[in-house]
Design a protein around this motif. Structure first.
Motif, PDB file in Angstrom:
ATOM      1  N   UNK A 111       0.880  -1.157  -0.021  1.00  0.00           N
ATOM      2  CA  UNK A 111       0.100  -0.064  -0.021  1.00  0.00           C
ATOM      3  C   UNK A 111       0.835   1.274  -0.022  1.00  0.00           C
ATOM      4  N   UNK A 112       2.248   1.161   0.032  1.00  0.00           N
ATOM      5  CA  UNK A 112       3.073   2.335   0.092  1.00  0.00           C
ATOM      6  C   UNK A 112       2.938   2.916  -1.244  1.00  0.00           C
ATOM      7  N   UNK A 113       3.123   4.250  -1.440  1.00  0.00           N
ATOM      8  CA  UNK A 113       3.435   4.958  -2.824  1.00  0.00           C
ATOM      9  C   UNK A 113       4.698   4.709  -3.446  1.00  0.00           C
ATOM     10  N   UNK A 114       4.375   4.616  -4.462  1.00  0.00           N
ATOM     11  CA  UNK A 114       5.834   4.169  -5.521  1.00  0.00           C
ATOM     12  C   UNK A 114       7.013   5.372  -4.898  1.00  0.00           C
ATOM     13  N   UNK A 118      11.819   2.993  -0.482  1.00  0.00           N
ATOM     14  CA  UNK A 118      13.210   3.073  -0.586  1.00  0.00           C
ATOM     15  C   UNK A 118      13.428   1.545  -0.303  1.00  0.00           C
ATOM     16  N   UNK A 119      14.268   0.915  -1.307  1.00  0.00           N
ATOM     17  CA  UNK A 119      14.088  -0.376  -1.364  1.00  0.00           C
ATOM     18  C   UNK A 119      15.783  -0.671  -0.960  1.00  0.00           C
ATOM     19  N   UNK A 120      15.806  -1.879  -0.143  1.00  0.00           N
ATOM     20  CA  UNK A 120      17.065  -2.498   0.406  1.00  0.00           C
ATOM     21  C   UNK A 120      17.170  -3.833   0.036  1.00  0.00           C
ATOM     22  N   UNK A 121      18.241  -4.430  -0.341  1.00  0.00           N
ATOM     23  CA  UNK A 121      18.215  -5.905  -0.600  1.00  0.00           C
ATOM     24  C   UNK A 121      18.963  -6.559   0.319  1.00  0.00           C
ATOM     25  N   UNK A 122      18.563  -7.742   0.988  1.00  0.00           N
ATOM     26  CA  UNK A 122      19.237  -8.275   2.045  1.00  0.00           C
ATOM     27  C   UNK A 122      19.481  -9.726   1.618  1.00  0.00           C
ATOM     28  N   UNK A 123      20.437 -10.441   2.278  1.00  0.00           N
ATOM     29  CA  UNK A 123      20.910 -11.739   1.917  1.00  0.00           C
ATOM     30  C   UNK A 123      20.135 -12.589   2.952  1.00  0.00           C
ATOM     31  N   UNK A 124      20.453 -13.804   2.893  1.00  0.00           N
ATOM     32  CA  UNK A 124      19.972 -14.814   3.917  1.00  0.00           C
ATOM     33  C   UNK A 124      19.958 -14.553   5.227  1.00  0.00           C
ATOM     34  N   UNK A 132      18.748  -0.342  -3.589  1.00  0.00           N
ATOM     35  CA  UNK A 132      18.276  -0.293  -4.844  1.00  0.00           C
ATOM     36  C   UNK A 132      17.363   1.198  -5.292  1.00  0.00           C
ATOM     37  N   UNK A 133      18.446   2.213  -5.498  1.00  0.00           N
ATOM     38  CA  UNK A 133      17.577   3.543  -5.435  1.00  0.00           C
ATOM     39  C   UNK A 133      17.337   3.812  -6.815  1.00  0.00           C
ATOM     40  N   UNK A 134      18.295   3.127  -7.997  1.00  0.00           N
ATOM     41  CA  UNK A 134      18.032   3.572  -9.265  1.00  0.00           C
ATOM     42  C   UNK A 134      16.742   2.911  -9.984  1.00  0.00           C
ATOM     43  N   UNK A 149      15.710 -11.058   0.696  1.00  0.00           N
ATOM     44  CA  UNK A 149      14.711 -10.143   1.350  1.00  0.00           C
ATOM     45  C   UNK A 149      14.995  -8.848   0.735  1.00  0.00           C
ATOM     46  N   UNK A 150      13.739  -8.284   0.337  1.00  0.00           N
ATOM     47  CA  UNK A 150      13.387  -6.842  -0.303  1.00  0.00           C
ATOM     48  C   UNK A 150      13.008  -6.014   1.096  1.00  0.00           C
ATOM     49  N   UNK A 151      13.784  -5.179   1.484  1.00  0.00           N
ATOM     50  CA  UNK A 151      13.266  -4.351   2.724  1.00  0.00           C
ATOM     51  C   UNK A 151      12.633  -3.169   2.031  1.00  0.00           C
ATOM     52  N   UNK A 152      11.357  -2.672   2.416  1.00  0.00           N
ATOM     53  CA  UNK A 152      10.850  -1.519   2.151  1.00  0.00           C
ATOM     54  C   UNK A 152      10.848  -0.424   3.198  1.00  0.00           C
ATOM     55  N   UNK A 153      11.458   0.809   2.832  1.00  0.00           N
ATOM     56  CA  UNK A 153      11.236   1.810   3.938  1.00  0.00           C
ATOM     57  C   UNK A 153      10.412   2.878   3.306  1.00  0.00           C
ATOM     58  N   UNK A 154       9.387   3.157   4.165  1.00  0.00           N
ATOM     59  CA  UNK A 154       8.377   4.145   3.506  1.00  0.00           C
ATOM     60  C   UNK A 154       8.865   5.365   4.305  1.00  0.00           C
TER      61      UNK A 154
END
Length: 326
Positions: A111-114, A118-124, A132-134, A149-154
Motif C-alpha cells: 500500500x505504500x506509494x511508489x 526506498x528499497x534495500x536488498x538483504x541476503x539470507x 536499490x535506489x536507481x 529479502x527486499x526491505x521497504x522503507x516508507x
C-alpha cells in the motif's frame, strides 16, 4: 478316396479309443488359468483407476499447480516493510524487471506509494547487500538469489501504513450497542433465553442440551458448607509450588481462602500458572474482585482437591540429559 499319408477314419477312431483306455479313471482336474487383472485401465495414455481413492490420490500428486513452472530469470524473494510486522513470503520477481516495476508490484502488497519507497536488498542472514535506489536499473543488476529479502522503507510520515493503521485492529472504531438497544431487538439469544426462563425458571443450557439428547438432567449439587475441603486446603500455603490436575499444570499458590464473594462456598486455591493455561488475571469473573496479581490467562481458582503442593519446579523444555533419550 483317401490320401496315402492320411490314415483311414476307422484307424483314427481306434487310436482315440486306445488313448482313452490308457488315461487314469480319475484324472487330475485342470488348474484354472491365472488371469492378471490390472488395477487400472489405460485411457488416452493415462491410467484410469477403478479405486476412486487411489485415483483421487494420483490426481492430487500429479496436479499441475504451476508452482514448478519457474523460468531461469524468475526469483522468489521475501518482502518486509518498515511500518508492517507482516512478512510476505516468496513473491515472484523477474531479474529483467526494473526497480520502478518492482516498486509498482510491491505497492499492491503493502500500500505504500511508489515515490515514497526506498528499497534495500538483504541476503539470507539479513545483511544489507545493496540499496536499490536507481529506478532505471534492472533487478538482476544487484545479483539477488532465491530466499533473499527486499526491505521497504516508507519515507512518507502520513502513509496509510504508518502507526500500525493497516494491522492494529484496536485503532479501528468498533460498532457498539447499548444493552437497551440489544434488548429491544428480536430474534437474539438473549430474547430466546428470557423466553425459556419465563417458561421454566430452572432452565439452563445444560438442561436444554440434555433434553435434546433425550436424557434426564440432574442439576449439580450446590455446596452449602463454608468449610468444604478445609483439610485439603490446609496442605497448601501462599508461595508454595504446586501442580494442578487433571492436566499436570504447574504454578505457584497465590491465594488460599474461603468465604470469597463471587465464588461458591468452600475453600479455594488461587494459582498463577507458569504458562498461559489459566482463565483469569487473579480476579473473580463474577464481580471483578482481585485476589492476587498475574497476567491475564495465567490465573485460576481451583478446589483444593485439584491442587498438590510440593517440589514442582518450573519445567525447562530444553533441559534434558542422556538418560532422557534412548
Amino acid at each position: 478316396r483317401t490320401s496315402p499319408r492320411t490314415p483311414p477314419a476307422s484307424n483314427r477312431a481306434r487310436a482315440r479309443t486306445h488313448a482313452r483306455a490308457l488315461l487314469p479313471s480319475n484324472p487330475r482336474p485342470r488348474r484354472p488359468a491365472v488371469v492378471h487383472r490390472p488395477s487400472s485401465i489405460m485411457t488416452n495414455g493415462a491410467p484410469h483407476f477403478k479405486n476412486t481413492e487411489l485415483s483421487a490420490l494420483r490426481d492430487y500428486v500429479t496436479h499441475d499447480s504451476g508452482s514448478l513452472n519457474k523460468a531461469d530469470s524468475t526469483l522468489l524473494l521475501m518482502v518486509t516493510h518498515s511500518n508492517l510486522q507482516a512478512r510476505f513470503m516468496e513473491i515472484r520477481f523477474d531479474r529483467y524487471m526494473t526497480i520502478l516495476r518492482v516498486k509498482e508490484k510491491l505497492m499492491t502488497h503493502v500500500g505504500s506509494n511508489v515515490s515514497t519507497m526506498s528499497l534495500s536488498l538483504k541476503d539470507w542472514d539479513g545483511a544489507v547487500v545493496a540499496r536499490m535506489d536507481d529506478d532505471a536499473k534492472m533487478l538482476g543488476y544487484y545479483s539477488p538469489e532465491d530466499g533473499w529479502t527486499i526491505h521497504i522503507t516508507d519515507t512518507d510520515a502520513n502513509s496509510a501504513s504508518a502507526g500500525g493503521w493497516l494491522e492494529d485492529t484496536s485503532k479501528v472504531k468498533k460498532y457498539e450497542m447499548s444493552a437497551e438497544e440489544y434488548n429491544a431487538r428480536e430474534g437474539t439469544y438473549r430474547a430466546w433465553k428470557m423466553e425459556q426462563l419465563a417458561k421454566d425458571p430452572t432452565w439452563c443450557v445444560e438442561k436444554h442440551m440434555a433434553e435434546k439428547r433425550g436424557e434426564v438432567w440432574v442439576p449439580p449439587k450446590k455446596t452449602e458448607d463454608d468449610e468444604h475441603q478445609a483439610a485439603e486446603a490446609a496442605t497448601c500455603g501462599v508461595g508454595d509450588r504446586c501442580e494442578v490436575n487433571p492436566g499436570g499444570k504447574r504454578g505457584e499458590v497465590m491465594f488460599v481462602g474461603n468465604k470469597v464473594d463471587g465464588l461458591p462456598k468452600g475453600w479455594w486455591i488461587g494459582v498463577k500458572f507458569d504458562e498461559p493455561v489459566g482463565k483469569n488475571d487473579g480476579s473473580v469473573k463474577k464481580n471483578g474482585v482481585r485476589l492476587f496479581e498475574c497476567d491475564d490467562g495465567y490465573g485460576s481458582f481451583q478446589r483444593p482437591s485439584n491442587v498438590t503442593c510440593g517440589d514442582y519446579p518450573v519445567v525447562d523444555e530444553f533441559a534434558f540429559s542422556d538418560e532422557d533419550e534412548i
